[in-house]
Enzyme design. Sequence first.
Site, PDB file in Angstrom:
ATOM      1  N   LYS A  79      90.701  17.083  24.371  1.00 45.44           N
ATOM      2  CA  LYS A  79      89.242  17.209  24.530  1.00 45.44           C
ATOM      3  C   LYS A  79      88.883  17.724  25.932  1.00 45.44           C
ATOM      4  O   LYS A  79      88.089  18.658  26.061  1.00 45.44           O
ATOM      5  CB  LYS A  79      88.558  15.858  24.245  1.00 45.44           C
ATOM      6  CG  LYS A  79      88.788  15.364  22.822  1.00 45.44           C
ATOM      7  CD  LYS A  79      88.094  14.053  22.541  1.00 45.44           C
ATOM      8  CE  LYS A  79      88.616  12.905  23.364  1.00 45.44           C
ATOM      9  NZ  LYS A  79      90.030  12.556  23.099  1.00 45.44           N
ATOM     10  N   THR A  80      89.498  17.109  26.947  1.00 42.33           N
ATOM     11  CA  THR A  80      89.218  17.556  28.326  1.00 42.33           C
ATOM     12  C   THR A  80      89.678  18.996  28.505  1.00 42.33           C
ATOM     13  O   THR A  80      88.986  19.822  29.131  1.00 42.33           O
ATOM     14  CB  THR A  80      89.973  16.644  29.327  1.00 42.33           C
ATOM     15  OG1 THR A  80      89.624  15.294  29.040  1.00 42.33           O
ATOM     16  CG2 THR A  80      89.626  16.986  30.760  1.00 42.33           C
ATOM     17  N   ASP A 124      82.843  12.835  29.732  1.00 40.96           N
ATOM     18  CA  ASP A 124      83.927  12.171  29.010  1.00 40.96           C
ATOM     19  C   ASP A 124      83.446  10.784  28.587  1.00 40.96           C
ATOM     20  O   ASP A 124      82.566  10.210  29.242  1.00 40.96           O
ATOM     21  CB  ASP A 124      85.142  12.061  29.949  1.00 40.96           C
ATOM     22  CG  ASP A 124      86.448  11.900  29.176  1.00 40.96           C
ATOM     23  OD1 ASP A 124      86.423  11.945  27.934  1.00 40.96           O
ATOM     24  OD2 ASP A 124      87.495  11.740  29.829  1.00 40.96           O
ATOM     25  N   THR A 173      86.137   9.241  21.921  1.00 43.94           N
ATOM     26  CA  THR A 173      87.174   8.780  20.996  1.00 43.94           C
ATOM     27  C   THR A 173      86.518   8.042  19.826  1.00 43.94           C
ATOM     28  O   THR A 173      87.178   7.670  18.882  1.00 43.94           O
ATOM     29  CB  THR A 173      88.136   7.801  21.712  1.00 43.94           C
ATOM     30  OG1 THR A 173      87.353   6.821  22.399  1.00 43.94           O
ATOM     31  CG2 THR A 173      89.020   8.524  22.707  1.00 43.94           C
ATOM     32  N   ARG A 232      99.767  14.896  24.722  1.00 45.60           N
ATOM     33  CA  ARG A 232      99.983  14.183  25.992  1.00 45.60           C
ATOM     34  C   ARG A 232     101.330  13.454  25.972  1.00 45.60           C
ATOM     35  O   ARG A 232     102.082  13.485  26.943  1.00 45.60           O
ATOM     36  CB  ARG A 232      98.847  13.183  26.241  1.00 45.60           C
ATOM     37  CG  ARG A 232      99.156  12.241  27.401  1.00 45.60           C
ATOM     38  CD  ARG A 232      97.984  11.370  27.797  1.00 45.60           C
ATOM     39  NE  ARG A 232      96.940  12.160  28.395  1.00 45.60           N
ATOM     40  CZ  ARG A 232      95.635  11.982  28.173  1.00 45.60           C
ATOM     41  NH1 ARG A 232      95.243  11.026  27.348  1.00 45.60           N
ATOM     42  NH2 ARG A 232      94.750  12.728  28.757  1.00 45.60           N
TER      43      ARG A 232
HETATM   44  N1  ATP Z   1      96.309  22.080  21.998  1.00 46.76           N
HETATM   45  C1  ATP Z   1      97.025  21.891  23.105  1.00 46.76           C
HETATM   46  N2  ATP Z   1      97.927  22.798  23.500  1.00 46.76           N
HETATM   47  C2  ATP Z   1      98.683  22.590  24.597  1.00 46.76           C
HETATM   48  N3  ATP Z   1      98.594  21.478  25.364  1.00 46.76           N
HETATM   49  C3  ATP Z   1      97.703  20.541  25.026  1.00 46.76           C
HETATM   50  C4  ATP Z   1      96.866  20.693  23.897  1.00 46.76           C
HETATM   51  N4  ATP Z   1      96.068  19.623  23.786  1.00 46.76           N
HETATM   52  C5  ATP Z   1      96.378  18.818  24.817  1.00 46.76           C
HETATM   53  N5  ATP Z   1      97.368  19.379  25.561  1.00 46.76           N
HETATM   54  C6  ATP Z   1      97.990  18.755  26.730  1.00 46.76           C
HETATM   55  O1  ATP Z   1      97.871  17.346  26.628  1.00 46.76           O
HETATM   56  C7  ATP Z   1      97.338  16.792  27.832  1.00 46.76           C
HETATM   57  C8  ATP Z   1      96.217  15.844  27.448  1.00 46.76           C
HETATM   58  O2  ATP Z   1      95.096  16.584  27.007  1.00 46.76           O
HETATM   59  P1  ATP Z   1      93.600  16.183  27.375  1.00 46.76           P
HETATM   60  O3  ATP Z   1      93.533  15.522  28.733  1.00 46.76           O
HETATM   61  O4  ATP Z   1      92.770  17.386  27.173  1.00 46.76           O
HETATM   62  O5  ATP Z   1      93.325  15.101  26.262  1.00 46.76           O
HETATM   63  P2  ATP Z   1      91.987  14.299  25.971  1.00 46.76           P
HETATM   64  O6  ATP Z   1      91.750  14.404  24.512  1.00 46.76           O
HETATM   65  O7  ATP Z   1      90.896  14.750  26.876  1.00 46.76           O
HETATM   66  O8  ATP Z   1      92.412  12.822  26.337  1.00 46.76           O
HETATM   67  P3  ATP Z   1      91.440  11.587  26.810  1.00 46.76           P
HETATM   68  O9  ATP Z   1      90.629  11.215  25.599  1.00 46.76           O
HETATM   69  O10 ATP Z   1      92.427  10.522  27.215  1.00 46.76           O
HETATM   70  O11 ATP Z   1      90.620  12.089  27.964  1.00 46.76           O
HETATM   71  C9  ATP Z   1      96.872  17.970  28.687  1.00 46.76           C
HETATM   72  O12 ATP Z   1      97.543  17.974  29.898  1.00 46.76           O
HETATM   73  C10 ATP Z   1      97.287  19.222  27.980  1.00 46.76           C
HETATM   74  O13 ATP Z   1      98.247  19.896  28.767  1.00 46.76           O
END
Ligand code: ATP
Length: 375
Positions: A79-80, A124, A173, A232
């Site tokens: 998401k981030t 977030d 989430t 992740r």
């Molecule tokens: N589709 C994707 N392709 C490649 N790498 C990804 C992808 N999605 C996530 N990642 C990797 O996974 C890690 C976690 O992603 P991210 O921080 O965007 O998750 P999030 O959904 O925002 O988590 P949270 O809810 O804990 O904030 C990032 O460092 C990224 O490198």
Amino acid sequence: MVDPSDPGQAPEYGGERLVTAGADEIERAAEAALRPKRLDEFVGQQVVRDQLSLVLQAALARDAAPDHVLLSGPPGLGKTTLAMIISAELGTSLRVTSGPAIQHAGDLAAVLSSLEEGEVLFIDEIHRLARPAEELLYVAMEDFRVDVVVGKGAGASAIPLALPPFTVVGATTRSGLLPAPLRDRFGFTGHLDFYDASELERVILRSAGLLGVQIEHGAAHEIAGRSRGTPRIANRLLRRVRDWAQVRGDGVLDLRAARAALEVYEVDPIGLDRLDRAVLGALCRRFAGGPVGLSTLAMTVGEEPETVETVAEPYLVREGLVARTPRGRVATSAAWQHLGIEPPPGAWGAPATGSLFDPAPSAGPGMGPSGEPST
Ligand SMILES: Nc1ncnc2c1ncn2[C@@H]1O[C@H](COP(=O)(O)OP(=O)(O)OP(=O)(O)O)[C@@H](O)[C@H]1O
């Protein structure tokens, strides 16, 4: 109530946990280098990617800020990363905040009033915004305006302050917790799902390339299978395998290195760690597959009930290894199979006849289509 999928609310388990989907600040710093920067580098989530690409291209063509975007889904799925990609694709800067960081409506008003035209504001954990801030946000998102309150009590008055057009990207989430008026102000909602093994393999191969390490397909496949559908976790396991290959191997990430490293870190072939296996083992070995109450189960593995419920159980249930019934937790046939133990006759996950490990079981694994025992 504690949200099992929310790392901010889940209790800590033994410090660092390799297969948790949440991340602390140090972890996030390590992740930064691996984040895809543009939409075409973002692996998987084809539907969300296509839809988002249309939203962004249309906005660029109109030279206008796109609709507000809501991204929902479990932690660690991107998401981030997508929020950062949105601002990069639009060629604008990104301002980052989060629901818990905004204690008062005034905090949000300060952020909003400093936004520049076309900027992306990433919020977030938007479901954790305080109510007054939420109400301020409705108006800002809809009318591009904040009402700044001056004075106190009966003499207080609101001075409207016009904002330049901007785009909110909210991440949650738990989209179900968002009040309808807030949800309705997002013109586009994308739901991120767990990744399949081949998508995670691509994430791992891409990350290995960025880390400058040599990886064989067998190793990427092995790590992907243990990553719980979460990029992740895949990246984190990759880094641990890299350590092993550097210290105990020849630097190349092959299948042997992947298996040996993940054994050292106690992550089993389907991504269960020590706590998961302790819970599953206790359920099968001590309680003959259950049903057993949460507190008894937790006491047996020496953990708080909340830890078992929020840290171990969600993945065990998602993988179909444990089921929650009104009488307590039970092990399914998949749990017995995973542990390689024959269930005692009459156990919840035991087959009606024969053995769970028969090469060609005569009946099913002892469960009806609804997951209920067939006897
Ligand atoms: N589709 C994707 N392709 C490649 N790498 C990804 C992808 N999605 C996530 N990642 C990797 O996974 C890690 C976690 O992603 P991210 O921080 O965007 O998750 P999030 O959904 O925002 O988590 P949270 O809810 O804990 O904030 C990032 O460092 C990224 O490198």
